[in-house]
Design an enzyme around this catalytic site. Structure first.
Site, mmCIF file in Angstrom:
data_model
loop_
_atom_site.group_PDB
_atom_site.id
_atom_site.type_symbol
_atom_site.label_atom_id
_atom_site.label_comp_id
_atom_site.label_asym_id
_atom_site.label_seq_id
_atom_site.Cartn_x
_atom_site.Cartn_y
_atom_site.Cartn_z
ATOM 1 N N LYS A 195 0.861 -1.187 0.000
ATOM 2 C CA LYS A 195 0.000 0.000 0.000
ATOM 3 C C LYS A 195 0.899 1.239 0.000
ATOM 4 C CE LYS A 195 -1.957 3.000 2.063
ATOM 5 N NZ LYS A 195 -1.738 4.433 1.759
ATOM 6 N N GLY A 248 6.372 4.837 8.651
ATOM 7 C CA GLY A 248 5.603 6.079 8.685
ATOM 8 C C GLY A 248 5.699 6.708 10.053
ATOM 9 N N SER A 249 4.680 7.459 10.401
ATOM 10 C CA SER A 249 4.724 8.207 11.661
ATOM 11 C C SER A 249 4.546 7.271 12.856
ATOM 12 C CB SER A 249 3.617 9.261 11.660
ATOM 13 O OG SER A 249 2.364 8.624 11.525
ATOM 14 N N THR A 250 5.092 7.674 13.982
ATOM 15 C CA THR A 250 4.953 6.889 15.211
ATOM 16 C C THR A 250 3.481 6.796 15.603
ATOM 17 O OG1 THR A 250 7.185 7.366 15.942
ATOM 18 C CG2 THR A 250 5.601 6.839 17.669
ATOM 19 N N GLU A 251 2.759 7.885 15.367
ATOM 20 C CA GLU A 251 1.324 7.907 15.688
ATOM 21 C C GLU A 251 0.580 6.799 14.931
ATOM 22 O OE1 GLU A 251 -0.074 11.555 14.163
ATOM 23 O OE2 GLU A 251 -2.123 11.269 14.886
ATOM 24 N N GLU A 270 9.019 0.903 11.183
ATOM 25 C CA GLU A 270 10.121 1.862 11.073
ATOM 26 C C GLU A 270 9.457 3.235 11.178
ATOM 27 O OE1 GLU A 270 12.085 4.598 9.837
ATOM 28 O OE2 GLU A 270 12.367 3.688 7.858
HETATM 29 P P1 ADP Z 1 2.686 11.031 7.239
HETATM 30 O O1 ADP Z 1 1.965 11.626 8.431
HETATM 31 O O2 ADP Z 1 4.100 11.431 7.172
HETATM 32 O O3 ADP Z 1 1.956 11.150 5.946
HETATM 33 P P2 ADP Z 1 1.679 8.449 7.889
HETATM 34 O O4 ADP Z 1 2.212 7.635 9.002
HETATM 35 O O5 ADP Z 1 0.354 9.117 8.062
HETATM 36 O O6 ADP Z 1 2.810 9.482 7.539
HETATM 37 O O7 ADP Z 1 1.588 7.586 6.551
HETATM 38 C C1 ADP Z 1 2.446 6.540 6.205
HETATM 39 C C2 ADP Z 1 1.632 5.472 5.510
HETATM 40 O O8 ADP Z 1 0.645 4.990 6.417
HETATM 41 C C3 ADP Z 1 0.859 5.938 4.279
HETATM 42 O O9 ADP Z 1 0.862 4.898 3.306
HETATM 43 C C4 ADP Z 1 -0.543 6.140 4.820
HETATM 44 O O10 ADP Z 1 -1.551 6.012 3.839
HETATM 45 C C5 ADP Z 1 -0.636 5.016 5.818
HETATM 46 N N1 ADP Z 1 -1.638 5.223 6.887
HETATM 47 C C6 ADP Z 1 -2.107 6.377 7.396
HETATM 48 N N2 ADP Z 1 -3.025 6.144 8.350
HETATM 49 C C7 ADP Z 1 -3.160 4.800 8.450
HETATM 50 C C8 ADP Z 1 -3.937 3.927 9.281
HETATM 51 N N3 ADP Z 1 -4.773 4.386 10.171
HETATM 52 N N4 ADP Z 1 -3.781 2.588 9.109
HETATM 53 C C9 ADP Z 1 -2.915 2.101 8.205
HETATM 54 N N5 ADP Z 1 -2.164 2.872 7.405
HETATM 55 C C10 ADP Z 1 -2.270 4.205 7.515
#
Ligand code: ADP
Length: 497
Positions: A195, A248-251, A270
């Site tokens: 994805k 992606g983000s820690t959140e 990561e």
């Molecule tokens: P940023 O805030 O830097 O865009 P994210 O952590 O939001 O980084 O995004 C990294 C990846 O995680 C993207 O592919 C995004 O679509 C996906 N993503 C965002 N929210 C969710 C979620 N709730 N569950 C799974 N994947 C997600």
């Protein structure tokens, strides 16, 4: 100023509507919905992309499941599988210019950087991982079972693929992140649903074509584009997925862990960083200043390992900060296709607002902006390379990941002080140390709580170097042979003789 010519193949690729790649076929999203990925240099529409949702994820997971359980992939010899993975690397190099142009258009990064770093590194990763396909060995074990005296056993371990893997990747290095995830997963024989980030889906879609051309059987790699909540979340939660790998983000990483609880799928993460970069007074003057600037400004600071906290030993503090500020001012910010551009736009309007929001918070908290500090123009998502001093440890700009070209610089007095200061973060992804004292360098490397420590260099990546985080920067390692652990199960086999 010369500008690169748009490759005609890239032009027709971006103009075509983009579908999902499921079970070896290109298909529309079940909902029929699409979304637009914009060019961050202009904010204008770049391409139309299928908006995958839960139904598409379910189809892709079932395709991957069938490919894993019944398809030819599991019957290939390790050597055959390795050759297919190697071929992906070759095809990436054959399509280097197209991939680099797509990366620059979709992400905003300079084309020169995508050509020199993103695409060759992605090819290298597949080439490196290809070699591991034939080396996934277990071991034979000598047993001494206390309650079975006199009985002999033949015991050994097998290293096997985990199965169906969901991989969710970010937008900062779209192709490279796909490679980091796909390379080890395929070399070890897994099947994948990838994805890509909604901001940068294009290079993964071209990569899917190359993967099919390389001979990867149908259903082994599926690519579902779409938004995080619509496509990422159902992938992380799906009961037929054996493992989820996320960058992606820690959140969001924490949401992935929660989503994985349902079937206790394996998880590797990561995540973010707020990496310290430490310059000692005895460091090479030019190299340390250039290195401190590169640590934060490479890829517009949109690196999870960006050296965003610069610590300089007191006697050299003013000189180093001034040097980094001079470099910041000299950086040519512009459209990624202009040959002299050194820094492109941030990836999105959302990211621009996030970074400028941090700049505002730093100013209102009383920090001093040495250079930069704002948006450039009102067209596209450009922001000034920024150096900030006079911060306090509790400020948001010091504690939180900005993910933009913004560094906070602070002086330090001694090695003991700096080890504590550098480790004062909930993150632990990367760190830099600049000194000509070999003992000091390695003493610091030992004390830093980070997955990667660079000494007299920064942002050096290689397929052989494991990468990942301590603390809230993640779980597990990518690249190197350590990545194989994240994509295999160990089976112990015990036979009584
Ligand atoms: P940023 O805030 O830097 O865009 P994210 O952590 O939001 O980084 O995004 C990294 C990846 O995680 C993207 O592919 C995004 O679509 C996906 N993503 C965002 N929210 C969710 C979620 N709730 N569950 C799974 N994947 C997600």
């Amino acid at each position: 100023m010369s500008t690169a010519t748009l490759d005609t193949r890239v032009e027709s690729f971006t103009q075509a509507p983009h579908q999902l790649f499921i079970g070896g076929r290109w298909v529309d999203a079940a909902s029929g919905e699409t979304f637009i990925t914009p060019n961050p240099a202009t904010g204008e529409a770049l391409a139309s992309i299928a908006a995958g949702g839960p139904e598409d994820i379910d189809r892709a997971v079932r395709a991957a499941r069938a490919a894993f359980d019944e398809g030819p992939w599991g019957r290939m010899t390790p050597s055959e599988r390795g050759r297919v993975v190697w071929k992906i690397g070759d095809l990436i190099l054959e399509h280097l210019e197209e991939l680099a142009q797509l990366e620059s258009l979709d992400n905003g990064k300079p084309l020169t950087v995508a050509r020199a770093a993103d695409v060759p590194l992605a090819a290298d990763l597949f080439h490196y991982m290809a070699g591991w396909a034939t080396k996934l060995d277990g071991s034979s074990l000598s047993l001494s079972v206390p309650y079975a005296p006199g009985v002999q056993f033949h015991a050994y371990t097998l290293r096997e693929p985990i199965g169906v893997v969901g991989q969710i990747i970010p937008w900062n290095f779209p192709l490279l992140m796909a490679a980091w995830k796909l390379g080890p997963a395929l070399a070890t024989g897994n099947c994948v649903i990838l994805k890509p980030a909604e901001q940068t889906p294009l290079s993964a879609l071209l990569l899917a074509q190359l993967i099919a051309e390389a001979g990867v059987p149908d259903g082994v790699v599926n690519v579902v584009t779409g938004f995080g909540e619509d496509a990422g979340a159902p992938l992380a939660a799906h009961d037929m997925v054996d493992k989820v790998a996320f960058t992606g983000s820690t959140e969001v990483g924490k949401l992935i862990v929660q989503a994985a609880i349902g079937n206790l799928k394996k998880v590797s993460l990561e995540l973010g960083g707020k990496s310290p970069n430490v310059v000692f007074a005895d460091a090479d003057p030019d190299a340390s200043v250039a290195g401190a600037a590169n640590a934060i400004f490479f890829n517009h600071g949109q690196c999870c390992v960006a050296g965003s906290r610069l610590f300089v030993e007191e006697s050299r503090f003013d000189e180093v900060v001034e040097g980094v500020a001079e470099i910041a001012k000299s950086i040519k910010v512009g459209d990624g296709f202009a040959e002299d551009t050194q820094m492109g736009p941030l990836v999105s309007d959302e990211q621009l607002r996030r970074v400028t929001g941090f700049l505002d918070s730093g100013r209102s908290d009383g920090a001093e902006v040495v250079t930069g500090g704002g948006q450039i123009g009102d067209h596209g998502y450009f922001v000034e390379p920024t150096v900030i001093t006079r911060t306090r440890p509790e400020m948001r700009i010091v504690r939180e990941e900005i993910f933009g070209p913004v560094v906070v610089a602070e002086p330090f007095q001694s090695l003991d002080d700096i080890a504590a200061l550098a480790n004062d973060s909930s993150y632990g992804l990367g760190a830099g140390v600049w000194t000509r004292d070999i003992s000091k360098a390695h003493a610091m490397a030992k004390r830093l709580r980070a997955g990667t420590v660079w000494i007299n260099c920064y942002n050096i990546f290689d397929a052989a170097l494991p990468f990942g985080g301590y603390k809230q920067s993640g779980w597990g390692r990518e690249m190197g042979h350590e990545a194989l652990e994240a994509y295999t199960e160990v089976k112990a086999v015990c036979a009584q003789l």
